[in-house]
Design an enzyme around this catalytic site. Structure first.
Site, PDB file in Angstrom:
ATOM      1  N   ASP A 116       0.872  -1.163   0.000  1.00  0.00           N
ATOM      2  CA  ASP A 116       0.000   0.000   0.000  1.00  0.00           C
ATOM      3  C   ASP A 116       0.917   1.224   0.000  1.00  0.00           C
ATOM      4  O   ASP A 116       2.123   1.119   0.260  1.00  0.00           O
ATOM      5  CB  ASP A 116      -0.882  -0.033   1.255  1.00  0.00           C
ATOM      6  CG  ASP A 116      -1.652   1.245   1.448  1.00  0.00           C
ATOM      7  OD1 ASP A 116      -2.368   1.659   0.520  1.00  0.00           O
ATOM      8  OD2 ASP A 116      -1.526   1.848   2.530  1.00  0.00           O
ATOM      9  N   ASP A 160      -0.190   5.199   0.942  1.00  0.00           N
ATOM     10  CA  ASP A 160      -0.456   6.137   2.031  1.00  0.00           C
ATOM     11  C   ASP A 160      -0.605   5.397   3.357  1.00  0.00           C
ATOM     12  O   ASP A 160      -1.423   4.476   3.477  1.00  0.00           O
ATOM     13  CB  ASP A 160      -1.748   6.916   1.758  1.00  0.00           C
ATOM     14  CG  ASP A 160      -1.654   7.760   0.506  1.00  0.00           C
ATOM     15  OD1 ASP A 160      -0.928   8.758   0.528  1.00  0.00           O
ATOM     16  OD2 ASP A 160      -2.299   7.401  -0.497  1.00  0.00           O
ATOM     17  N   ASP A 164      -1.489  -0.984   5.852  1.00  0.00           N
ATOM     18  CA  ASP A 164      -1.641  -0.343   7.164  1.00  0.00           C
ATOM     19  C   ASP A 164      -3.056  -0.372   7.700  1.00  0.00           C
ATOM     20  O   ASP A 164      -3.283   0.014   8.844  1.00  0.00           O
ATOM     21  CB  ASP A 164      -1.184   1.126   7.085  1.00  0.00           C
ATOM     22  CG  ASP A 164      -2.176   1.993   6.316  1.00  0.00           C
ATOM     23  OD1 ASP A 164      -2.750   2.923   6.910  1.00  0.00           O
ATOM     24  OD2 ASP A 164      -2.380   1.734   5.114  1.00  0.00           O
TER      25      ASP A 164
END
Length: 227
Positions: free
Chosen positions: A16, A18, A178
């Site tokens: 991922d 961001d 995240d």
């Protein structure tokens, strides 16, 4: 024991963006507040924007509008999304930075022969500019964004599309993210392992997600993969 021996070797790591590789929330806040100023609305703070991130630009803008006076009609909301992207994509990295250990760890993984890719809900134009500005674009063999396929994470479609571009199978891949959308998308895609970083923009407790482990920090990843 037999299952472990017969399991395919890991050939790729998908990330991922961001909240995993890059702390980008400050630039998203600045672009949001530039849009809100044009609309004559009050600004949003960093904590609010952090809670809005993760579902792509249209959802971010919708949440920003909802928090500052309400979401307008669909055509006006679409105009706001277009304007937000114009503002953000003009300079998506002024206040963004790599999380500690990212650059060095990506180097170690690449040197170990692993194919690296990015699967993000951020639009491709901003994604490519951000990776380039932060000096890590060359580490990735493939990148897919929130506008690369009809669906975004938590759908497995962009994850599977990324793996096709990397020319690897899910069984040969580790996904690192995240938040809950990363875990859901990676699990649905059937990757071998799903790991999460201990920071980022998750809106639910990491302990309750069906991952395979929480990293101590990004630099912990190389050890987990024995690189």
């Amino acid at each position: 024991m037999t299952d472990t021996v017969n399991r395919p070797a890991i050939r790729a790591v998908a990330f991922d963006l961001d909240g995993t590789l890059v702390d980008s929330v400050a630039d998203l806040m600045h672009a949001s507040n530039a849009l809100l100023a044009e609309l004559g609305r009050p600004p949003v703070d960093l904590a609010a924007v952090r809670s809005f991130v993760g579902d792509g630009a249209p959802k971010l803008v919708e949440r920003v509008l909802a928090a500052t006076g309400g979401v307008p009609a669909a055509d006006e909301t679409a105009r706001c999304v277009k304007r937000f992207l114009a503002i953000y994509e003009a300079d998506p990295s002024a206040h963004s930075m790599l999380y500690p250990g990212v650059a060095e760890t990506l180097g170690r993984l690449a040197e170990a022969g692993l194919r690296l890719g990015v699967c993000t809900n951020k639009p491709m134009a901003a994604t490519l500019r951000l990776l380039d500005d932060l000096g890590i674009a060359g580490r990735f063999a493939a990148v897919v964004g929130g506008d690369s396929y009809p669906t975004r994470k938590p759908s497995p479609e962009p994850v599977l599309g990324l793996l096709e571009r990397l020319e690897v199978t899910p069984a040969e891949t580790v996904f690192v993210g995240d938040n809950e959308h990363d875990v859901a998308a990676a699990r649905a895609a059937g990757v071998a392992r799903v790991l999460v970083v201990p920071y980022g923009y998750a809106r639910v407790p990491l302990d309750g997600l069906p991952h395979d482990g929480i990293l101590g920090g990004f630099a912990d990843l190389a050890g987990r993969l024995s690189c």
